[in-house]
Write a protein that holds these residues in place. Sequence first.
Motif, PDB file in Angstrom:
ATOM      1  N   GLN A 345       0.825  -1.211   0.000  1.00  0.00           N
ATOM      2  CA  GLN A 345       0.000   0.000   0.000  1.00  0.00           C
ATOM      3  C   GLN A 345       0.858   1.259   0.000  1.00  0.00           C
ATOM      4  O   GLN A 345       0.472   2.289  -0.551  1.00  0.00           O
ATOM      5  N   ASP A 346       2.015   1.193   0.628  1.00  0.00           N
ATOM      6  CA  ASP A 346       2.886   2.356   0.680  1.00  0.00           C
ATOM      7  C   ASP A 346       3.732   2.504  -0.585  1.00  0.00           C
ATOM      8  O   ASP A 346       4.112   3.617  -0.954  1.00  0.00           O
ATOM      9  N   VAL A 347       4.020   1.388  -1.262  1.00  0.00           N
ATOM     10  CA  VAL A 347       4.860   1.442  -2.463  1.00  0.00           C
ATOM     11  C   VAL A 347       4.061   1.882  -3.686  1.00  0.00           C
ATOM     12  O   VAL A 347       4.535   2.685  -4.503  1.00  0.00           O
ATOM     13  N   LEU A 348       2.852   1.384  -3.835  1.00  0.00           N
ATOM     14  CA  LEU A 348       2.084   1.616  -5.055  1.00  0.00           C
ATOM     15  C   LEU A 348       1.879   3.086  -5.406  1.00  0.00           C
ATOM     16  O   LEU A 348       1.937   3.434  -6.592  1.00  0.00           O
ATOM     17  N   PRO A 349       1.621   3.979  -4.447  1.00  0.00           N
ATOM     18  CA  PRO A 349       1.431   5.379  -4.843  1.00  0.00           C
ATOM     19  C   PRO A 349       2.622   5.979  -5.574  1.00  0.00           C
ATOM     20  O   PRO A 349       2.447   6.905  -6.372  1.00  0.00           O
ATOM     21  N   LYS A 350       3.820   5.484  -5.336  1.00  0.00           N
ATOM     22  CA  LYS A 350       4.996   6.023  -6.018  1.00  0.00           C
ATOM     23  C   LYS A 350       5.004   5.663  -7.504  1.00  0.00           C
ATOM     24  O   LYS A 350       5.684   6.307  -8.306  1.00  0.00           O
TER      25      LYS A 350
END
Length: 372
Positions: A345-350
């Motif tokens: 969830q934290d990686v995907l926005p990048k």
Amino acid sequence: PLTPLAAPNGAEPLGRALRRAPLGRARAGLGGPPLLLPSMLMFAVIVASSGLLLMIERGILAEMKPLPLHPPSHEGAAWRRALPRPGGLSLETGDSDLQVRQDVRNRTLRAVCGQPGMPRDPWDLPVGQRRTLLRHILVSDRYRFLYCYVPKVACSNWKRVLKVLSGVLDSVDVRLKMDHRNDLVFLADLRPEEIRYRLQHYFKFLFVRDPLERLLSAYRNKFGEIREYQQRYGAEIVRRYRAGAGPSPAGDDVTFPEFLRYLVDEDPERMNEHWMPVYHLCQPCAVQYDFVGSYERLEADANQVLEWVRAPPHVRFPARQAWYRPASPESLHYHLCSAPRALLQDVLPKYILDFSLFAYPLPNVTREACHQ
């Protein structure tokens, strides 16, 4: 400071919301709805139709002002008019998936890049972003094209093709270690007026790949095979994210979740090029690419590009080596399902712009999908 674009009706800018609670972390729970949207088309429609610019933030305009265009030559203009447009790409009968993907990419690029405040030109970019872009666009003056190379998307083979077209190599099949700098011309090597002329008159293309598959490929290659990356990045990742690692780890046993944790803490604009988002490498809003090819149909798309730029018939895109084993969907599924869901969830926005602009589906890592 970077200023998020305003959301409609006074809503909180989506980029800020993603940073605060990436992809609905507050809904994380075993009985809750899926956290990661599996439908590519639904996601692309949301991006294109709502006008919300996911994770895009305006940079301060660079102080360098656009220079006058180099006067176009009649020969160049005639050559440009004769080029088949990307919409004229001949598709195999029944290749509806490719048609849908190309249409979604074109529509989404137009919708996102047409928003107010988006860059229209490399000189609209902050200096650091422009420098990255110009260092990743290769130039062929003989065949009048620009290629934005993306590491882990067959860029070594494209560089080999460029060296054959320029006469440096006799064949794409010559067996030698690829020199990624010598005998190649980058836009960054040219004067501003020369850059502008080529952006205006040359055929421009890039190739893209599923963002997470590209990350897995970079992880396997750099931390599994390349000592330099193990020492420079791997050792730091282990020190930072592994309890009791000690002061001098070898860096040759970085796990995929540790790599993802490292990416969460990295600024996308300052990442190593092998895992920097394609959006930051190639700036598809500042540069109007004529064609976006896919790693999934690499040979067909690459040879189509060579036909468009009128490369000699004997120049073909190199075949994949027999020993090469790309990251498979099954391997990617295994690694993603083995990683903590909150970490994804934290990686995907990048990488959300790479998913949406290039029409790749977000991964389905629901409990049901991972147990299949």
